[in-house]
Design a protein around this motif. Structure first.
Motif, short mmCIF file in Angstrom:
data_model
loop_
_atom_site.label_atom_id
_atom_site.label_comp_id
_atom_site.label_asym_id
_atom_site.label_seq_id
_atom_site.Cartn_x
_atom_site.Cartn_y
_atom_site.Cartn_z
N ARG A 26 39.97 20.81 48.43
CA ARG A 26 40.18 22.02 47.64
C ARG A 26 38.88 22.82 47.57
NH1 ARG A 26 42.27 23.80 42.59
NH2 ARG A 26 42.29 26.02 42.96
N PHE A 134 32.04 35.68 45.81
CA PHE A 134 32.24 36.84 46.64
C PHE A 134 31.91 38.07 45.80
CE2 PHE A 134 35.23 38.39 50.21
CZ PHE A 134 34.29 39.34 50.56
N LEU A 186 31.57 35.92 32.99
CA LEU A 186 33.02 35.80 32.77
C LEU A 186 33.60 34.68 33.63
CD1 LEU A 186 34.16 39.51 32.50
CD2 LEU A 186 33.89 37.84 30.67
N THR A 190 35.16 31.99 31.34
CA THR A 190 36.62 32.11 31.21
C THR A 190 37.34 31.85 32.53
OG1 THR A 190 36.74 34.44 31.82
CG2 THR A 190 36.22 33.95 29.53
N GLY A 191 36.58 31.70 33.62
CA GLY A 191 37.25 31.48 34.91
C GLY A 191 37.80 32.75 35.53
N ALA A 192 37.46 33.92 34.96
CA ALA A 192 37.94 35.18 35.54
C ALA A 192 37.40 35.31 36.95
CB ALA A 192 37.45 36.36 34.69
N HIS A 193 38.27 35.67 37.88
CA HIS A 193 37.83 35.68 39.28
C HIS A 193 36.84 36.81 39.53
CE1 HIS A 193 37.79 35.57 43.58
NE2 HIS A 193 38.42 34.42 43.52
N VAL A 195 35.99 38.39 42.10
CA VAL A 195 36.39 39.50 42.97
C VAL A 195 37.07 40.60 42.15
CG1 VAL A 195 37.93 40.18 44.83
CG2 VAL A 195 36.53 38.16 45.07
N ILE A 196 38.00 40.19 41.30
CA ILE A 196 38.69 41.19 40.48
C ILE A 196 37.69 41.89 39.57
CG2 ILE A 196 40.47 41.54 38.74
CD1 ILE A 196 41.87 39.07 39.78
N VAL A 197 36.83 41.09 38.92
CA VAL A 197 35.91 41.69 37.94
C VAL A 197 34.94 42.64 38.65
CG1 VAL A 197 34.18 41.23 36.19
CG2 VAL A 197 36.14 39.72 36.41
N SER A 410 36.34 31.15 52.89
CA SER A 410 37.65 31.12 52.28
C SER A 410 37.52 31.09 50.77
CB SER A 410 38.40 29.89 52.76
OG SER A 410 39.74 30.02 52.44
N ALA A 411 38.34 31.84 50.12
CA ALA A 411 38.29 31.85 48.67
C ALA A 411 39.68 32.07 48.13
CB ALA A 411 37.36 32.94 48.17
N SER A 412 39.83 31.97 46.85
CA SER A 412 41.16 32.08 46.26
C SER A 412 41.08 32.73 44.90
CB SER A 412 41.75 30.68 46.15
OG SER A 412 42.74 30.66 45.17
N TRP A 413 42.14 33.44 44.56
CA TRP A 413 42.25 34.01 43.21
C TRP A 413 42.29 32.90 42.18
CZ3 TRP A 413 40.93 38.42 44.11
CH2 TRP A 413 41.67 39.58 44.13
N ALA A 414 43.14 31.94 42.50
CA ALA A 414 43.47 30.91 41.51
C ALA A 414 42.26 30.03 41.28
CB ALA A 414 44.64 30.09 42.02
N ILE B 149 46.74 37.07 49.06
CA ILE B 149 46.09 38.11 48.28
C ILE B 149 46.09 39.41 49.06
CG2 ILE B 149 43.89 38.88 47.33
CD1 ILE B 149 43.21 35.97 46.79
N ASP B 202 39.47 34.54 55.50
CA ASP B 202 39.55 34.66 54.06
C ASP B 202 40.31 35.95 53.71
OD1 ASP B 202 38.34 34.04 51.26
OD2 ASP B 202 38.03 36.16 51.61
N VAL B 400 41.92 39.51 32.82
CA VAL B 400 41.57 38.35 33.64
C VAL B 400 40.62 37.42 32.88
CG1 VAL B 400 41.96 39.33 35.91
CG2 VAL B 400 39.71 39.53 34.88
N PRO B 409 47.58 33.91 38.10
CA PRO B 409 48.11 34.21 39.42
C PRO B 409 48.93 33.05 39.95
CG PRO B 409 45.80 33.64 39.58
CD PRO B 409 46.14 33.65 38.12
N ASP B 413 47.77 31.31 45.47
CA ASP B 413 47.38 32.65 45.89
C ASP B 413 46.02 32.61 46.58
OD1 ASP B 413 47.79 35.29 46.16
OD2 ASP B 413 47.46 35.83 44.08
#
Lengths: 415, 420
Positions: A26, A134, A186, A190-193, A195-197, A410-414, B149, B202, B400, B409, B413
């Motif tokens: 993982r 990322f 964050l 809090t685990g906020a991803h 990339v989104i932030v 490789s990365a993931s949102w989750a 994604i 990715d 988030v 999510p 994902d």
């Protein structure tokens, strides 16, 4: 492992830490594998990726040129003409490109000028990659850094020259670092991803800077359009080759910082922590490292580097901030980090190369009326080929090796 | 008090509930301070609610500014008090919405004091601004529910806007333009799918590449082509279709049922995707692939095929969103005309918790902030429009980070799947 060129091979691979296989798997999927680079990956794949990018870019040029298209339409009657027309078009474009960026001392100076912020920005993204993060937010961090730097640049004018420049650079670093701290904090808390932030912070930063540009503190007196006061003379980065050329001390700072980042990543405990967390956060946790703390520190440093990109562009070239100050450096930075294989030395080389493309593009447009935006297309293609080494290997029929496989990011949102 | 608040059923902790209550009280104080005291007594705010085309003409709504703000502030304060005293359990977020609504209404009453505000126009522009956001978010939902994604929504929209404009102008048929836009979105969707599934690039890098590529290519081509062939950039726009009867309903009619084809397609897609995703076998399979591909594979679902299918479908929906810019809204292609709306769409998808209806709601909210921001200058409100434009991005970060509710999510994902 037995490659002497690879400085990373000297340290024990982090996967030696016994963890359950599923967990390790993982983590490998979520992080950046750092081991096992050989010359094929370091030199050959980037070169081929660049060539492939230039080739597809040439195709785009040919098939968007009305005259050349016409000669392709009459391919049946005169097949030689279509090919020779295409060749002339592409040859003229690329030779104008390289003449514009390497053909004269001034051109080389301009190339270095455009490469300087790219080095910082590329290092920012590469450093975050190493820690498994990322950072898409270099653009926003760069702008905020430029803003704090310009503030220091026009306020602290009582400082003597060298001190003032240093202070303004540090201000830029701190501004970017603050903007990088938010996603790092964050993510850790809090685990906020990230990339989104960072995507969201890019726009928040841009809007916030647009707001500040119109504010009393920053706006240049006597101007109604949004442009900041210029930095004081003492805060400008001194030119390296006299006032005639724009190349300035910022380039030396960039090289020094690249060296420092290399030392930090590969010769210091902090760097070892970054790379371990980046490769396998769970193993790092079992080994007693603070994963959250590492994320925060990596994002702060990464943001700070992006801030320096803004500061160097400000103090060396532009001297004030205005809308459109950053011409997409943040996105170039992602390409640079990939092209340079997230290694500081590679990033410097990649940045110089992008500097060539950027500074030559204007000359190309003047000579052949091919829009500068073709550079963006070429850069995007280079990232595709870099991010999909398998694709390059397929095209050029290079033998696949197991280790290169691991190098895919490789990365993931989750989380 | 503490015994009453203990054991909240909604899953949010007691401390969190109290903090939220304090936030409500703070908002109500804000209403009192800025909007009630800020409105000089005796002024009234007028809201225009009719376009003059309905069965019954709704008279303009005229409210005394200060009393209305006081009333709204009192409601917010009352809800805040109740929240601290006993909490609302699983209705907490509904109450949060109500308090925010009070705040927005009080703001509008204050901003429109002594003036007239065309409420109908504002709500209708809210819906129009929400169209690309909703469609973009639906594209994200389709991809991410299957575990891929999609941050390339922006690039897909931009490309589709370009191809839509050029195809419609060249052939002289808007429908061809629409189809070309959708096809180009599908093509980029296929590219994203091939990169992320076949080459296991990715997915964030794959999406970023498509965004950069789309921006570069459309800027390049528009500079190259439109400079010498301007007639290729005049596709025209789809005309408004008034739905018989429905468009005559007061207030609702002019907002929802007097629009062009894109808006109706949006309603249909929200409904169809919501139904298909949560009520059909297809949707169950997609969600299984997005949550636990290995398990899905074990029961015989073709994981990779589902992913390819959904990413291409997502690309088509993003293409529709892009075509809206040139064929449904502006009638011309401009360089970088999507201007980051693809990322607001991504934000809407996250805020809407990966659900089509939630995404639609989020898009409406963001569209409202956008249209409000546009009105600020006219209303002479001393708030920089930048701060309202920031709203979608800030809200997304809050979501988030779990400050207001938590967005989760699909579990797989972003993870490439390899069959063992």
């Amino acid at each position: 492992m037995n490659d002497p060129q690879n400085p990373k091979a000297k340290e024990p691979p982090s996967t030696d830490v016994p963890v359950e296989e599923a967990v390790a798997e993982r983590a490998r999927a979520a992080g950046v594998a750092t081991q096992g680079l050989d010359w094929r990956n370091v030199i050959l794949v980037p070169t081929l990726a660049l060539l492939a990018g230039l080739f597809v870019g040439a195709l785009v040029m040919v098939f968007s040129d009305p005259d050349t298209l016409r000669s392709w339409a009459s391919l049946g009657r005169n097949p030689g003409k279509a090919l020779s027309d295409s060749w002339t078009l592409v040859y003229e474009a690329y030779s104008a490109l390289f003449k514009g960026s390497l053909g004269s001392p001034r051109a080389i100076s301009e190339t270095i000028v455009s490469a300087t912020p790219l080095i910082f920005a590329g290092l920012a993204v590469a450093l975050a990659f190493k820690a498994g993060l990322f950072n898409i937010g270099a653009e926003g961090q760069l702008l905020v850094g430029a803003m704090t730097s310009v503030y220091a640049g026009f306020t602290f004018d009582f400082l003597p020259g060298p001190v003032h420049v240093t202070a303004a650079l540090i201000a830029g670093f701190l501004g970017g670092a603050l903007w990088g701290f938010i996603p790092g904090f964050l993510k850790a808390r809090t685990g906020a991803h990230e990339v989104i932030v960072t995507i969201m912070l890019n726009y928040i930063g841009l809007l916030f800077v647009n707001f500040l540009l119109k504010s009393e503190i920053f706006i240049r007196s006597g101007r109604t359009d949004p442009i900041t006061k210029p930095v004081a003379e003492s805060a400008k980065l001194p030119p390296l080759l006299g006032a005639e050329y724009r190349v300035n001390a910022g380039f030396l700072v960039a090289l020094a910082v690249a060296g420092a980042i290399w030392w930090l990543l590969f010769r210091s405990t902090v760097g070892f922590r970054f790379r371990t967390v980046g490769t396998n956060p769970n193993a790092a946790l079992y080994a007693g490292m603070s994963v959250g703390g590492t994320y925060i520190l990596a994002m702060v440093l990464s943001g700070g580097l992006a801030g320096l990109a803004g500061a160097s562009q400000l103090l060396g070239v532009q001297y004030s901030v205005f809308p459109g100050f950053s011409s997409g450096y943040g996105f170039d930075a992602i390409a640079l980090a990939l092209l340079g294989r997230t290694h500081p030395g590679g990033v410097v080389m990649a940045a110089l190369l992008f500097g060539v493309l950027r500074s030559g593009a204007t000359g190309m447009q003047a000579a052949t009326s091919i829009p500068v935006d073709i550079i963006v297309v070429i850069q995007a293609l280079v990232i595709v080929f870099m991010a999909a080494p398998e694709l390059v290997r397929q095209i050029f029929r290079i033998r696949a090796d197991k280790q290169a496989e691991q190098d895919t990011l490789s990365a993931s949102w989750a989380t | 008090m503490s015994t009453a608040a203990a054991g909240l059923p909604g899953g949010i902790s007691q401390k969190r509930a109290r903090v939220l209550g304090l936030v409500f009280i703070a908002l109500s104080l804000g209403i009192f301070w800025w909007f009630a005291l800020g409105s000089e007594s005796g002024l009234s705010s007028t809201f225009k609610l009719s376009s003059g085309n309905e069965f019954v003409t709704v008279p303009d709504l005229s409210l005394p500014a200060r009393s209305t703000a006081l009333f709204l502030g009192t409601i917010a304060a009352f809800l805040g008090g109740l929240q601290i005293a006993r909490g609302f359990g699983n209705k907490t977020y509904l109450v949060l919405g109500a308090v925010v609504l009070c705040f927005i209404l009080a703001f509008l009453v204050w901003a429109a004091r002594d003036r007239s505000l065309n409420m109908l126009g504002m709500l209708s522009s809210t819906l129009l601004r929400a169209v690309p956001l909703t469609l973009g978010a639906l594209s994200g939902v389709l991809c991410e529910r299957a575990g891929v994604i999609n941050i390339a929504i922006e690039g897909m929209m931009l490309t589709a806007a370009f191809t839509g404009a050029i195809a419609a102008s060249a052939i002289g048929n808007l429908w061809i333009g629409l189809l070309a836009g959708i096809a180009s979105g599908a093509l980029l969707g296929l590219l994203l799918a091939v990169l992320s599934i076949r080459y296991r690039v990715d997915q964030i890098i794959g999406g970023t590449v498509i965004n950069i590529f789309a921006l570069g290519l459309t800027s390049y081509l528009s500079a190259r082509v439109f400079s010498s062939y301007q007639n290729l950039n005049s596709p025209g726009r789809f005309s408004v279709i008034e739905i018989p009867l429905l468009s005559k309903i007061p207030i609702i009619g002019p907002i929802f049922f007097s629009n062009n084809i894109f808006i109706y397609l949006m309603y249909a897609l929200v409904a169809v995707i919501a139904f298909a995703m949560f009520r059909t076998r297809w949707g169950l399979r997609v969600r299984a692939v997005g949550e636990h591909p290995k398990a899905a594979d074990t029961v015989g679902i073709k994981v990779l095929r589902v992913r390819y299918q959904n990413v291409v479908l997502g690309g088509m929906v993003a293409g529709l969103a892009g075509a809206y810019f040139t064929l449904g809204s502006v009638g011309r292609f401009d360089e970088n005309m999507t201007a980051g709306r693809g990322f607001i769409a991504l934000a809407a998808m996250i805020f809407g918790r990966w659900h089509p209806v939630g995404a639609f709601g989020a898009a409406l909210l963001f569209g409202f902030a956008d249209s409000l921001q546009n009105k600020l200058a006219i209303l002479k409100v001393p708030i920089a429009s930048e701060f309202l434009l920031m709203a979608p991005y800030l809200v997304t970060i809050f979501v988030v980070a779990g400050v207001v509710g938590r967005a989760r999510p699909p579990a797989a994902d972003g993870q490439p799947y390899t069959k063992e």
